[in-house]
Design a protein around this motif. Structure first.
Motif, PDB file in Angstrom:
ATOM      1  N   SER A  10       0.855  -1.177   0.000  1.00  0.00           N
ATOM      2  CA  SER A  10       0.000   0.000   0.000  1.00  0.00           C
ATOM      3  C   SER A  10       0.899   1.237   0.000  1.00  0.00           C
ATOM      4  O   SER A  10       2.068   1.170   0.404  1.00  0.00           O
ATOM      5  N   LEU A  11       0.384   2.365  -0.454  1.00  0.00           N
ATOM      6  CA  LEU A  11       1.121   3.624  -0.453  1.00  0.00           C
ATOM      7  C   LEU A  11       0.459   4.530   0.576  1.00  0.00           C
ATOM      8  O   LEU A  11      -0.693   4.932   0.414  1.00  0.00           O
ATOM      9  N   ASP A  12       1.190   4.827   1.644  1.00  0.00           N
ATOM     10  CA  ASP A  12       0.604   5.514   2.790  1.00  0.00           C
ATOM     11  C   ASP A  12       1.262   6.863   3.035  1.00  0.00           C
ATOM     12  O   ASP A  12       2.475   7.030   2.852  1.00  0.00           O
ATOM     13  N   ASP A  13       0.438   7.822   3.476  1.00  0.00           N
ATOM     14  CA  ASP A  13       0.923   9.168   3.767  1.00  0.00           C
ATOM     15  C   ASP A  13       1.435   9.265   5.196  1.00  0.00           C
ATOM     16  O   ASP A  13       0.789   8.772   6.135  1.00  0.00           O
ATOM     17  N   PHE A  14       2.587   9.911   5.353  1.00  0.00           N
ATOM     18  CA  PHE A  14       3.133  10.253   6.656  1.00  0.00           C
ATOM     19  C   PHE A  14       3.397  11.761   6.661  1.00  0.00           C
ATOM     20  O   PHE A  14       3.586  12.379   5.615  1.00  0.00           O
ATOM     21  N   LEU A  15       3.406  12.336   7.843  1.00  0.00           N
ATOM     22  CA  LEU A  15       3.680  13.781   7.991  1.00  0.00           C
ATOM     23  C   LEU A  15       2.740  14.613   7.127  1.00  0.00           C
ATOM     24  O   LEU A  15       3.151  15.539   6.429  1.00  0.00           O
ATOM     25  N   GLN A  23       4.328   0.259   1.928  1.00  0.00           N
ATOM     26  CA  GLN A  23       4.393  -0.653   3.068  1.00  0.00           C
ATOM     27  C   GLN A  23       3.650  -1.942   2.719  1.00  0.00           C
ATOM     28  O   GLN A  23       2.661  -1.903   1.973  1.00  0.00           O
ATOM     29  N   PRO A  24       4.096  -3.066   3.254  1.00  0.00           N
ATOM     30  CA  PRO A  24       3.381  -4.315   2.987  1.00  0.00           C
ATOM     31  C   PRO A  24       2.000  -4.303   3.627  1.00  0.00           C
ATOM     32  O   PRO A  24       1.845  -3.861   4.768  1.00  0.00           O
ATOM     33  N   LYS A  25       1.009  -4.766   2.890  1.00  0.00           N
ATOM     34  CA  LYS A  25      -0.337  -4.869   3.447  1.00  0.00           C
ATOM     35  C   LYS A  25      -0.378  -5.881   4.578  1.00  0.00           C
ATOM     36  O   LYS A  25      -1.123  -5.717   5.548  1.00  0.00           O
ATOM     37  N   GLN A  26       0.427  -6.908   4.454  1.00  0.00           N
ATOM     38  CA  GLN A  26       0.570  -7.911   5.508  1.00  0.00           C
ATOM     39  C   GLN A  26       2.040  -7.936   5.918  1.00  0.00           C
ATOM     40  O   GLN A  26       2.905  -8.196   5.101  1.00  0.00           O
ATOM     41  N   GLY A  27       2.322  -7.665   7.173  1.00  0.00           N
ATOM     42  CA  GLY A  27       3.708  -7.606   7.620  1.00  0.00           C
ATOM     43  C   GLY A  27       3.916  -6.393   8.490  1.00  0.00           C
ATOM     44  O   GLY A  27       2.971  -5.813   9.027  1.00  0.00           O
ATOM     45  N   TYR A  28       5.167  -5.986   8.618  1.00  0.00           N
ATOM     46  CA  TYR A  28       5.460  -4.835   9.464  1.00  0.00           C
ATOM     47  C   TYR A  28       4.987  -3.546   8.799  1.00  0.00           C
ATOM     48  O   TYR A  28       5.371  -3.230   7.676  1.00  0.00           O
ATOM     49  N   ARG A  29       4.147  -2.800   9.517  1.00  0.00           N
ATOM     50  CA  ARG A  29       3.658  -1.503   9.070  1.00  0.00           C
ATOM     51  C   ARG A  29       3.983  -0.486  10.154  1.00  0.00           C
ATOM     52  O   ARG A  29       3.666  -0.687  11.318  1.00  0.00           O
ATOM     53  N   ALA A  30       4.599   0.599   9.762  1.00  0.00           N
ATOM     54  CA  ALA A  30       5.059   1.588  10.735  1.00  0.00           C
ATOM     55  C   ALA A  30       3.886   2.344  11.342  1.00  0.00           C
ATOM     56  O   ALA A  30       2.920   2.688  10.663  1.00  0.00           O
ATOM     57  N   GLY A  56      11.652  -0.209   6.164  1.00  0.00           N
ATOM     58  CA  GLY A  56      11.332   0.404   4.874  1.00  0.00           C
ATOM     59  C   GLY A  56      11.779   1.847   4.761  1.00  0.00           C
ATOM     60  O   GLY A  56      11.384   2.536   3.816  1.00  0.00           O
ATOM     61  N   GLY A  57      12.597   2.315   5.703  1.00  0.00           N
ATOM     62  CA  GLY A  57      13.144   3.665   5.624  1.00  0.00           C
ATOM     63  C   GLY A  57      12.277   4.745   6.242  1.00  0.00           C
ATOM     64  O   GLY A  57      12.512   5.936   6.023  1.00  0.00           O
ATOM     65  N   ALA A  85      13.126  -0.013   1.341  1.00  0.00           N
ATOM     66  CA  ALA A  85      13.704   1.267   1.755  1.00  0.00           C
ATOM     67  C   ALA A  85      14.269   2.022   0.554  1.00  0.00           C
ATOM     68  O   ALA A  85      14.107   3.247   0.439  1.00  0.00           O
ATOM     69  N   ARG A  86      14.918   1.297  -0.352  1.00  0.00           N
ATOM     70  CA  ARG A  86      15.459   1.949  -1.559  1.00  0.00           C
ATOM     71  C   ARG A  86      14.320   2.493  -2.422  1.00  0.00           C
ATOM     72  O   ARG A  86      14.401   3.598  -2.968  1.00  0.00           O
ATOM     73  N   ARG A  87      13.263   1.715  -2.554  1.00  0.00           N
ATOM     74  CA  ARG A  87      12.121   2.160  -3.351  1.00  0.00           C
ATOM     75  C   ARG A  87      11.462   3.391  -2.711  1.00  0.00           C
ATOM     76  O   ARG A  87      11.048   4.320  -3.410  1.00  0.00           O
ATOM     77  N   ASN A  88      11.363   3.391  -1.387  1.00  0.00           N
ATOM     78  CA  ASN A  88      10.751   4.528  -0.697  1.00  0.00           C
ATOM     79  C   ASN A  88      11.607   5.781  -0.815  1.00  0.00           C
ATOM     80  O   ASN A  88      11.082   6.895  -0.920  1.00  0.00           O
ATOM     81  N   ALA A  89      12.919   5.616  -0.794  1.00  0.00           N
ATOM     82  CA  ALA A  89      13.798   6.763  -0.990  1.00  0.00           C
ATOM     83  C   ALA A  89      13.573   7.366  -2.375  1.00  0.00           C
ATOM     84  O   ALA A  89      13.452   8.591  -2.531  1.00  0.00           O
ATOM     85  N   ALA A  90      13.485   6.495  -3.386  1.00  0.00           N
ATOM     86  CA  ALA A  90      13.228   6.976  -4.742  1.00  0.00           C
ATOM     87  C   ALA A  90      11.842   7.612  -4.839  1.00  0.00           C
ATOM     88  O   ALA A  90      11.668   8.649  -5.504  1.00  0.00           O
ATOM     89  N   GLN A  91      10.853   7.006  -4.179  1.00  0.00           N
ATOM     90  CA  GLN A  91       9.492   7.524  -4.185  1.00  0.00           C
ATOM     91  C   GLN A  91       9.452   8.963  -3.670  1.00  0.00           C
ATOM     92  O   GLN A  91       8.668   9.797  -4.138  1.00  0.00           O
ATOM     93  N   ASN A  92      10.322   9.263  -2.686  1.00  0.00           N
ATOM     94  CA  ASN A  92      10.330  10.587  -2.062  1.00  0.00           C
ATOM     95  C   ASN A  92      11.485  11.474  -2.538  1.00  0.00           C
ATOM     96  O   ASN A  92      11.729  12.537  -1.948  1.00  0.00           O
ATOM     97  N   ALA A  93      12.175  11.040  -3.600  1.00  0.00           N
ATOM     98  CA  ALA A  93      13.269  11.812  -4.189  1.00  0.00           C
ATOM     99  C   ALA A  93      14.325  12.180  -3.152  1.00  0.00           C
ATOM    100  O   ALA A  93      14.794  13.323  -3.086  1.00  0.00           O
TER     101      ALA A  93
END
Length: 255
Positions: A10-15, A23-30, A56-57, A85-93
């Motif tokens: 899933s793609l989730d908003d923070f801040l 984040q994985p739909k099943q697994g560790y979610r922050a 996941g960064g 984590a690498r994908r999330n870094a790229a997602q957020n430039a």
């Protein structure tokens, strides 16, 4: 090949949407823990920051949203989460180096590096001390086999002189954390986090400094929610905590 399938994420908003995380739909979610951890770090632009067990960064990317031009490095044991984590870094430039490794066997080049800040959100339970989770990633995030002593030792070795460690952990494991700091880190401060007024603190944030000589400080608990109980639907964070979670504000660390 390491990595989660897109359909399992899933793609989730923070801040308040300043950070968007896969984040994985099943697994560790922050939850809010890595956000609070990142908000406690008094880094300056250009600082070198290492996260041990970066998942996941989440914490590093929340820190990067508040403080620009940081040099970020994450260490993650699980290949799927290192890739995430690498994908999330790229997602957020955001530029971020993610090293797939065990804390007990860091690569030689990383062992030769020093950092201004080290952050960590280690598993909250000792291995076997909680009900097992069906998902392997969540199982490791809840109860890792690596002792807190190794987390603190690794952090101390990677910190530059006068560098800071910030670690969030369950309050009942504070004695382990303080014991592991002896002879390694000084200027210890503990900020308890309590859900409401009158409640025991379930979590603490430890701040320690390489070469620090100041006396130990146990701060008054920081209260996260308004009121003594949850009386209505929706979140009811206190204003200063809401600013941390929704506006990327710094955590108001006691003076």
């Amino acid at each position: 090949m390491a990595g989660f399938e897109d359909a399992s994420l899933s793609l989730d908003d923070f801040l308040g949407g300043q950070v968007r995380l896969l984040q994985p739909k099943q697994g560790y979610r922050a939850g809010v823990d890595p956000v609070l951890l990142a908000a406690a770090v008094p880094a300056e632009p250009g600082a070198r920051v290492l996260e041990l067990g970066c998942g996941g960064g989440q914490a590093l990317l929340c820190l990067a949203a508040r403080i620009r031009d940081l040099r970020l490095t994450g260490v993650e044991l699980q290949p799927d989460y290192a890739d995430l984590a690498r994908r999330n870094a790229a997602q957020n430039a955001v530029e971020m180096t993610v090293v797939e490794a065990d804390l007990a066997a860091l690569p030689v080049d990383l062992r030769q590096m020093q950092f201004d800040h080290v952050i960590a959100n280690p598993p909250y339970y000792r291995a076997g001390a909680h009900s097992p989770a069906q998902d392997v990633g969540r199982q490791i995030s809840l109860g890792g086999a690596t002792e807190l002593n190794l987390w603190l030792d690794t952090a101390a070795r990677r910190l530059a002189h006068k560098g800071y460690l910030h670690m969030i952990q369950r309050a009942d494991r504070l004695p382990e954390m303080l014991s592991a700091c002896l002879g390694r880190l000084g200027s210890l401060e503990v900020l308890p986090l309590a859900a409401r007024v009158g409640r025991d603190a379930e979590l603490v944030i430890l701040r320690a400094r390489k070469g620090g000589r100041a006396g130990f400080k146990l701060h008054a608990p920081m209260i996260l929610h308004e009121g003594v109980s949850h009386l209505r639907d929706g979140e009811n964070y206190r204003a200063e905590i809401r600013a941390v979670l929704r506006e990327a504000a710094a955590l108001p660390w006691p003076g």
